[in-house]
Structures are given as C-alpha cells and as structure tokens.
Design a protein around this motif. Structure first.
Motif, short mmCIF file in Angstrom:
data_model
loop_
_atom_site.label_atom_id
_atom_site.label_comp_id
_atom_site.label_asym_id
_atom_site.label_seq_id
_atom_site.Cartn_x
_atom_site.Cartn_y
_atom_site.Cartn_z
N MET A 734 0.83 -1.20 0.00
CA MET A 734 0.00 0.00 0.00
C MET A 734 0.87 1.26 0.00
SD MET A 734 -3.41 0.99 2.12
CE MET A 734 -2.77 0.74 3.75
N GLU A 735 1.98 1.25 0.72
CA GLU A 735 2.87 2.40 0.73
C GLU A 735 3.57 2.56 -0.62
OE1 GLU A 735 1.15 2.51 4.07
OE2 GLU A 735 2.22 0.64 3.60
N ARG A 736 3.92 1.43 -1.24
CA ARG A 736 4.53 1.53 -2.56
C ARG A 736 3.52 2.03 -3.60
NH1 ARG A 736 5.94 -3.33 -4.39
NH2 ARG A 736 5.45 -4.63 -2.58
N TRP A 737 2.25 1.72 -3.38
CA TRP A 737 1.21 2.27 -4.26
C TRP A 737 1.11 3.79 -4.08
CZ3 TRP A 737 -3.58 4.31 -2.37
CH2 TRP A 737 -4.42 4.78 -3.38
N ILE A 738 1.20 4.27 -2.84
CA ILE A 738 1.18 5.72 -2.61
C ILE A 738 2.37 6.37 -3.31
CG2 ILE A 738 1.44 7.52 -0.87
CD1 ILE A 738 -1.33 6.45 -0.88
N ALA A 852 1.69 -2.04 -12.71
CA ALA A 852 1.04 -3.31 -12.37
C ALA A 852 0.48 -3.26 -10.95
CB ALA A 852 2.02 -4.47 -12.52
N LEU A 853 1.29 -2.74 -10.03
CA LEU A 853 0.83 -2.60 -8.66
C LEU A 853 -0.36 -1.65 -8.58
CD1 LEU A 853 1.39 -3.25 -5.63
CD2 LEU A 853 2.77 -1.15 -5.58
N ALA A 854 -0.30 -0.57 -9.34
CA ALA A 854 -1.40 0.40 -9.33
C ALA A 854 -2.69 -0.23 -9.83
CB ALA A 854 -1.02 1.60 -10.20
N ALA A 855 -2.60 -1.07 -10.87
CA ALA A 855 -3.79 -1.74 -11.40
C ALA A 855 -4.40 -2.65 -10.36
CB ALA A 855 -3.44 -2.51 -12.67
N MET A 900 -6.15 -11.40 -5.54
CA MET A 900 -5.64 -10.09 -5.10
C MET A 900 -6.08 -9.79 -3.67
SD MET A 900 -6.34 -7.63 -8.39
CE MET A 900 -5.88 -8.10 -10.05
N LEU A 901 -7.34 -10.03 -3.36
CA LEU A 901 -7.87 -9.67 -2.05
C LEU A 901 -7.27 -10.53 -0.95
CD1 LEU A 901 -11.64 -8.99 -2.88
CD2 LEU A 901 -9.73 -7.38 -2.76
N THR A 902 -6.97 -11.78 -1.25
CA THR A 902 -6.36 -12.65 -0.24
C THR A 902 -4.88 -12.37 -0.07
OG1 THR A 902 -6.10 -14.36 -1.92
CG2 THR A 902 -8.05 -14.50 -0.50
N SER A 903 -4.27 -11.63 -1.03
CA SER A 903 -2.84 -11.32 -0.92
C SER A 903 -2.59 -10.08 -0.06
CB SER A 903 -2.23 -11.11 -2.31
OG SER A 903 -2.70 -9.90 -2.88
#
Length: 974
Positions: A734-738, A852-855, A900-903
């Motif tokens: 989540m921080e890398r997405w920010i 990819a992370l953003a998607a 994705m949600l379980t990761s």
C-alpha cells in the motif's frame, strides 16, 4: 482503529491505555486565522528577503532563466477583482517555475502616462473652476506625475497583500526618466526607418477629452441614436428622376457627404409611392430606388401605406451617375454643397439594414475613408476637436455634435430640420444600438478626420532584421504563426486576425501627459515631402540624453527646440511636434527598458510569458507585437497567456451601480488572501469566471479540507527522524502504491504548471488529498500510526511515506497557497531564515512508478467500496456503531480479484476486525453494488472481545499479559 471511533473515549473496563497510543500531535492550528496571520508572514518574507535570496540561489547554481514580463496596470485607483485574478495568476506562474528549477524573476510595473490620469487632474481643475489650458504644461504634467506616484504606492501594498512575490523595491514605471528616454528612442527608430508618417484619416475621437482614441481605449454600450432616410436626387443618368435613398444613424455627418455607395451584387428596384399616412413625409407618386430586400422596412419607416415595384434597376445604370447633395442650393449655404455626389461601388454595402445605399463621408468612417482613398474623394475638416462644427461652416457653424458633458448637442436635430426643409427627409426615427464610448469619460465618441501620426505597418524595412519578414505586419504575423505559444490556443487566431486586417498604427494623441513624439517638421513642406521630417541620429541622441537626465518634461520647456537643433538645423525652419504618444506605444516599448536594459530582465530581451486578459489581444499583446516587430524584428514574447473576465455568481458583468462587485480587500478581510488565491487556482481562468459569497464559501470549504489533510500529516510526523526511515524495497504494497501515485502526480503537477493550467494542478492535488489520502490511506493507516510499536515495519513505512508526501504536497501547493504552506513548513521545520519558498519541488524517482501494482490496488479499492457500502447499510440500521464490530464474508466471483484480495490484509483495508474472502456463491440477500458486480458482501458480527487499546473485536483479547488487549497491542506494550 476505526476512523469513526474516538480513541480518547472511556474504555468499557478499568484498563486505560489512552496514554499508550501515539495520537497525532501538532501545534498547527485547525483554524487558519488567515486575515490576522498573513501579514506576519509578509513581514517575515520581507525580513529574510525571500525574493533576493532566490536570486542569490540562482547565481550560485546553474538555473535557466524564466521571465514573466508584467503587463503594467494603470496607476489610478484601488485594486478590483480583475487585478487580483491577474496578479495571482502571474504569481503562481513565477513561483511554480522557480520551484521547478528556474531563476524565475518578476519585475512588477505600472503604466503611468495617458488620458485616465490626465482626466483625473482635469476633473480636479474643473471642480475648482480652473481651465487646464491656462496652466503651464510642465506644471500640469508634474501634477499628473504626483497623482500616479500616489497610486503606485497604494497599489504596491495591495498587490503585496495578495502574496505576490516580486522585485517590489525596484519596479518599472513608464514615467521613470530612463523609461521615457527609451520610449522616445524607440519612437525615433520609427522616424529613422521611414515607417513614421503624418496622415489625415478618420480616427475614434472623444470630443469630451479632445483626443484620438485607440480601439483598446473604446468600449461599447447601448446608445440611442437618431436614424434618418434621405433622398438624393440624380443630376444625370438613366434613373428617370427617381430618388436614391440612403439611411444613416449619424445625421451630423450629412454635411460631410461626398458619395453614395451601392453593392453591384445587391438587387435594386424602383418603387412608386401610391399612398402614405398623413404624417408621412413621403410624396404620393414619387419614385424611390431601394434594395429589394429592404424595401418593406423603408416602407414601414416612411409610413407608406401602398407602394408599387416598377421594375429592377441594373447596377450598371448607377455607373457615372452624379447626385445632388441634399443641401445643394440651400439658402445661406453660400454654395458649400453645390458639387456632384458620385455613385460608387463598394463591397461594404450590405442588405442587413438601411436601404442598400450607403451615405459616404470619407472623413468620418473607416469604410468611407477607404472608398475615399480608392476614388480620390475630398476629405473635409468640418469638425473641431471639441466636437463642434467649424465656426465658418454655413448653416451649422459652431453647433456641437456632443456637448462637453457627453450629452447630445444640437447638430443632429439641426441637420434633420435642414433635410426636412430641403425636402430630402423621407423618414426619421430612433434606434437603440451598441455604440462606441470612451472607457475613461464614458462619453460617446465619433469618427473624426484629423492630422495624426502613423506607423506604416506595410512599409518595407531595410534594418538587417528581416528573418521573419521585411514589414511590421509580416514580422508580426510570422511571430504569431511560428514563435509564440498561446494559452488558450484560440488566442492565436484572434491576434492573427487582428494583425492581418488592421490599418496603420495611429501613434499620436492630442494630450499633455505622456511621452512626446520627439520629432521636428520642416515648415512650408507637405507631409509627403521626403524632407518634411528631420531625421538626424545626433539629434536623436541629444533628445534621448536629455530625457534620461531630466525626463520628458524638458520637451515642453522654453528654448528646448533651439538647444536640440543647435549646430544641426536652423530652429526657425522647423516646428516642434507637441502631440504625445499613444500610451499603448509606451507599454509596447516596455520590452526595451525592462527586458533589454535591466539586469534582472531577459538575457536575450525576449520574455518567456506575457499574461493578461483577453482584451489585451487588441491592447498590450498587440502593441508589444507591433513595436517589437519594428525594433527587434519579432514578438518580444514566447508565450501569450490570457484570462477571461470576472463575473458575479449569476454570470452578470460586475458593476458598482448593480452592487455586485467583489472587492479583493473585503475577501481578504473575511477569508484571507490564500482563499482568494485558491479561488483563482480552482477556476478555469482562460474563460470568464464567476465569484460571489456562495462561491467563496465553497472555496473556503475546499481550503479547510486541504488544511485538515496537512494538519493530520504534521501530527502523524511528530518526532520523525532519519533513523526511522524505511527503504522503499521493504515497504508494504500500500505504501509503494502511494509512492507510485506520487510519481504520477509529480509528472502531472509539473506538466500542468508548465502549461499554466492551475485548475489541473488543484484538482489533481485536491482529489488525491481527499479521496486517496484522507478517505483511504490515512483512514486505514491510523490504526498502525496510533497502535503499532514504534519500530514496526508498517508504522515506519507509513511515516516514511508521510515524510515524502509532506515535502511534495507543501512545495506543490506553495505557488497557490504561499501563506498556508509557509505555516505548514515552519510548523515542522522552525527556522529564523528558512522558508518553503526557498525550496524546489522535491525530485521524485521514476522508479516509484509501478503500473502493475497500481492496477491491482485500483481493483482492491473498487472491491473495498462494496464492503464499506454494505457496512454503511448496517450502521444506518443501527446494527453496528463502528465498522470494527463487523467481520463480513466477501464473496468474489472473479478468481483473479479473489487472489488479489487474499494477498492483502483486506480486513485492515476495510477497517473491520476480521474479514473472510471466498469464491463460494453468495447467499440470498447478500449486499452488492452495481458498479462492482463480481463482489457480494454477507454481513457478520465480529466474534470475541473488544481490545481496550485498538478497539478491534478479536477472539484472543483477554488471553495476554496486558488485560483486555489483543496480541498486537500486548506486544506493543512490552
């Protein structure tokens, strides 16, 4: 820890862990108090001299120049909302480019000469019963200078209060001696290269102010005019005694009539009057020649009740026809109008209104003048400077067209009566239409033929600067086409069309307050004689040096002509021109004495940006383009940025009489300058903008939301230091997405600032702050910030990203909100001599980008919306009070999304105590959102007890050494 559960409320047991959580801590106030606090920052910036500190920074580094050249406002009144919009846009442009690595200099300036100031001084004279013409010219000019100086001082402080950063200690004034010397020197370049000539043509003329006006000095208002239909009788030809009928809204121009024009492409016919109203001046049996398309309108105007079309009149039959002037042979006319009035073809004649024939007075209209040139019609000089007929004009001598108070004089009615007496008046009436007025006196203006000085914009130049053409017009058009970027793009066509179709530039004004036309004319010679103007480089140098030393006032001192011409020419043989230059020539020349001559100007004499309102396509942009094309061979700017006009909340033009004006000082007193600046940044300034109490209230709300985001960051960053910083590679997703979003936004912010799109900057940052930060990341990470152990990876990652975010948000927003960002910066980094405005935008690594992370996180957040909506249903039904009371089961039909949600820790993201993701079919009645069709939510209460530290409800609470805590909180307590 849920965002909607107050941490400091009393727990349900005897255990009290309030002092063990890391609540935000900051002295940054929730209430801004901008009106009271902003002056403190202004004083601070003055003390540490931010503007010159930035110049020192530039000298010590390799920063490219960026120069926004200030279009000079007029020094004659308090600032209005248009000033605030204009200067704020400029300030945002300069500040943002400075923070993007430029040496962005800003020299504010003022237009000080010209009619607005002269008019104010004349008003003072009239109030005292004095006549300006009885006062020494130099003394009068000194009063104008003092008036301008006073308003420069007032406006300077009002601009500074807006937070405008610039070289306020050394602005430019067009009345400075050096400026006056250079304006004269630039004018004398026109003298020397042959573009200057004296001509006689109709120009917009203000009888009230007794001066010619440029198009930019004219505004249009509704006005009631007389309208007349007039018979012209043929003296020859095949028109069989029929009358040619003209129509005009300026009866006072009839004495100056020298032709009647027709359009060969219009169909004309003869019409016989068969019957007429008893009040009609039409005569039964008379024959009128009219355009077919306009015959009915003439019939109605003339109160003709029956009219027969006798047949078409070929326009070839108009060729060579001479008409009688309506006043020919009039008693007392002394033969003044006993001449032939030719019928001439003209493309300007239309079927839009009138009769299809145009009364042509070459001395009083542009189209008329062009016809006069083409067919060598005589010019008349019947109208004096004060708008009266020359005293020796038969029948009408001395009558005023306009009185000195701007009201209609007797000239129109006198002409109508004379036409009626001569039997030429077919009809009369009144019309309400848009009519030119002086923007200063607000009085109507007229077209009047006067000797004026012109710059011939199609004159061939041999000055060695022909890269973009060999005439002023060619160079100007080439500059528009190839050298200048326009924002908005529509400005290019607008300016191009104006330059392409414009006449020669009228340079002269018959006033006292301005830079004189520094030239001498040979007595006894015609203006067309090659020796009419004295062209001498040594003389020009003397004049320039005299102005540099004592200002332009010396032109009006006794003996100046003799002193200048000594040893060069016989003063007795020359007249000294006493007209002053059009103020647009003053401001058009600013590139020479600001961009070229000042150390803080532009190294190549070309500004990066000229930025003004859309009206300046015919004003400053235009005059600067013409002046630069003549003297440096091109436009003196690379970018032209324009803003629209400011309207009230209903879209109405602001007017004191309507009581709908918004004064910047009042907005600042209520909200502070930053809220006014934020209004500027929120609006699409390239179009007309609206402002008013409701809009400002909404802007203030946006400001508060931004301020709350910044305040939360400051509180969360309390005591952050480098030892706590976490490498990006070790951060949670989540921080890398920010960080990915910061890298995207960095590109967007810079592109929008470079493209002068501040609403794009604001919307990007505001949406990021309110949607992605406050409503998501902050909300989710509050639990980690408050309850994780200080050395936890999750908390360190959050605070590291918060620090990176702080440096970017504060600098990105600083050009728009300079006061608030200074407050934010100093709240975290208190210093006696630092300022956020001394810093650049933080460099943001491209390596942070991770599409990819953003998607993935876009999909996760979309699924989260379904869960939070389901929980809101239960909250509204009062099944739960907090989302932490829930442990929903999320049914996902999309296997990739389920993975994705379980990761991720989806329970944490949804701020629930527990959550189960399953691909099992959803039970009947499970909640679903239409926009998230692959997700259904089955509500369940969370099992277990409530942790009295983080307030999650978990099965393990109560099984650890610290009473009523979960495993995470127990470990954090040690």
């Amino acid at each position: 820890m849920s965002a909607d559960t107050p941490v400091s409320s009393t727990p349900s047991s005897d255990a009290d862990y309030r002092d063990t959580v890391f609540l935000p801590d900051t002295s940054f106030p929730m209430r801004a108090g901008l009106p009271a606090r902003e002056p403190e920052w202004l004083a601070r910036w003055a003390r540490i001299d931010v503007y010159n500190a930035l110049r020192d920074k530039a000298r010590s580094g390799d920063r490219p120049d960026f120069v926004l050249h200030d279009g000079p406002p007029y020094a004659n009144g308090h600032l209005h909302i248009g000033h605030a919009l204009n200067k704020t846009i400029k300030d945002i442009i300069v500040r943002s480019h400075q923070m993007m690595g430029h040496d962005a200099r800003y020299v504010p300036g003022w237009d000080c000469h010209g009619l607005p100031i002269e008019w104010k001084i004349e008003e003072q004279y009239r109030a005292k019963g004095l006549n300006k013409d009885d006062v020494d010219t130099v003394a009068f000019r000194q009063e104008c200078r003092r008036f301008a100086e006073g308003w420069v001082a007032v406006q300077r402080e009002e601009f500074k209060r807006l937070g405008i950063n610039g070289n306020w200690d050394h602005p430019y004034l067009t009345m400075d001696f050096h400026a006056e010397a250079i304006i004269a020197d630039e004018f004398m370049k026109f003298l020397m290269d042959g573009t200057l000539y004296q001509g006689s043509k109709p120009v917009m003329w203000s009888p009230v102010e007794k001066t010619a006006l440029a198009e930019a000095e004219v505004e249009y208002h509704d006005h009631s005019s007389h309208t007349i239909w007039v018979r012209f009788a043929p003296k020859n030809g095949a028109l069989d005694g029929a009358s040619v009928v003209i129509w005009t809204t300026t009866p006072w121009t009839i004495p100056q009539n020298r032709a009647v024009c027709y359009n060969p492409n219009i169909t004309y016919a003869m019409y016989r009057v068969d019957a007429a109203d008893e009040k009609s001046t039409a005569r039964v049996g008379e024959v009128l020649i009219l355009a077919d398309a306009l015959a009915d309108s003439v019939k109605a105007a003339a109160k003709i009740t029956a009219m027969t079309r006798l047949g078409e009149v070929p326009t070839a039959s108009f060729e060579g026809v001479a008409l009688s002037h309506p006043y020919a042979g009039a008693e007392g006319a002394n033969g003044e109008w006993d001449f032939d009035v030719p019928m001439l073809p003209g493309d300007h004649v239309t079927e839009d209104a009138g009769t299809g024939f145009v009364h042509t007075a070459p001395s009083h209209g542009e189209d008329d003048y062009q016809v006069g040139l083409k067919f060598k019609l005589p010019m008349t000089y019947n109208v004096e400077a004060d708008g009266t007929y020359r005293t020796d004009l038969p029948l009408f001598g001395g009558l005023a067209i306009l009185e000195q108070d701007g009201k209609e004089g007797p000239a129109n009615v006198a002409n109508i009566k004379q036409l009626a007496h001569a039997g030429a008046l077919l009809a009369k009436g009144k019309i309400r239409h848009s009519y030119p007025h002086s923007w200063r006196s607000k009085a109507p203006v007229i077209y009047r033929n006067t000797p004026q000085w012109f710059a011939a914009i199609d004159h061939k130049l041999d000055d060695g600067m022909g890269t973009y053409g060999d005439t002023i017009r060619a160079r100007a058009l080439k500059s528009i086409e190839e050298l200048v970027t326009f924002t908005p793009a529509s400005g290019r066509n607008r300016l191009h069309n104006m330059v392409e179709n414009r006449p020669d530039w009228v340079l002269s004004r018959q006033r006292a307050w301005g830079v004189p036309l520094t030239c001498f004319t040979r007595k006894g010679l015609r203006p067309t004689d090659p020796d009419f103007l004295l062209r001498n480089a040594a003389l020009n140098a003397r004049i320039r040096d005299a102005f540099e030393k004592d200002g332009a006032d010396v032109w009006y001192t006794e003996g100046f002509k003799e002193k200048m011409l000594d040893g060069i020419a016989d003063p007795a043989e020359y007249d000294q021109v006493m007209d002053v230059l059009d103020v647009w020539f003053d401001s058009g020349s600013t590139h020479a004495f600001v961009l070229r001559d000042r150390e803080d100007g532009a190294k190549d004499g070309i500004a990066d940006v000229y930025m003004e309102g859309t009206d300046q396509h015919r004003g400053w942009f235009h005059s600067s383009l013409l002046q630069g094309s003549a003297t440096i061979g091109r436009a003196p700017y690379r970018n032209v940025v324009t803003h629209g006009f400011t309207l009230d909340e209903k879209g109405m033009k602001m007017s004191k009489s309507l009581g709908n004006t918004v004064a910047p000082a009042e907005v600042i007193e209520q909200y502070g300058a930053d809220v006014l600046r934020l209004w500027v940044a929120q609006t699409d300034y390239t179009a007309d903008q609206r402002i008013g109490p409701k809009i400002l209230k909404g802007t203030a709300d946006s400001y508060r939301r931004l301020r709350n985001t910044l305040r939360f960051m400051l509180g969360a960053l309390k005591d952050f230091d480098e030892a706590e910083r976490l490498p990006v590679a070790e951060m949670p997703e989540m921080e890398r997405w920010i960080l990915h979003r910061l890298a995207e936004i960095d590109v967007s912010v810079r592109e929008n600032y470079r493209g002068f799109n501040f609403s794009g900057v604001f919307q990007t940052l505001f949406n990021f702050c309110t949607v992605e930060l406050s409503s998501f990341w902050f909300d989710v990470r509050k639990d980690a910030l408050y309850c994780d152990a200080p050395d936890s990876l999750r908390r360190r990652a959050t605070r590291t990203v918060m620090d990176l975010l702080f440096h970017r948000l504060t600098t990105w927003l600083a050009p728009i909100l300079p006061f608030t960002m200074e407050d934010v910066w100093l709240s975290r980094f208190p210093s006696e001599d630092d300022s956020v405005h001394l810093h650049d935008f933080a460099e943001t690594p491209a390596s942070w980008l991770d599409p990819a992370l953003a998607a993935k996180w876009e999909a996760v957040r979309r699924a989260r919306r379904a869960v939070t909506a389901a929980l809101e249903v239960e909250r509204t039904a009062k099944v739960i009070g907090s989302s932490l009371e829930a442990a929903p089961v999320v049914h996902v039909t999309d296997d990739a999304l389920a993975t994705m949600l379980t990761s991720v820790d989806f329970a944490e993201l949804c701020i629930t105590s527990d959550l189960t993701v399953t691909t099992d079919p959803a039970p009947e009645g499970a909640f679903a959102l239409a926009e998230v069709p692959s997700v259904a939510v089955e509500f369940r209460m969370a099992p277990g007890e409530k942790c009295e530290r983080c307030w999650k409800i978990l099965p393990d609470v109560g099984t650890h050494s610290h009473a009523h805590t979960c495993a995470r909180c127990d470990a954090a307590l040690g």
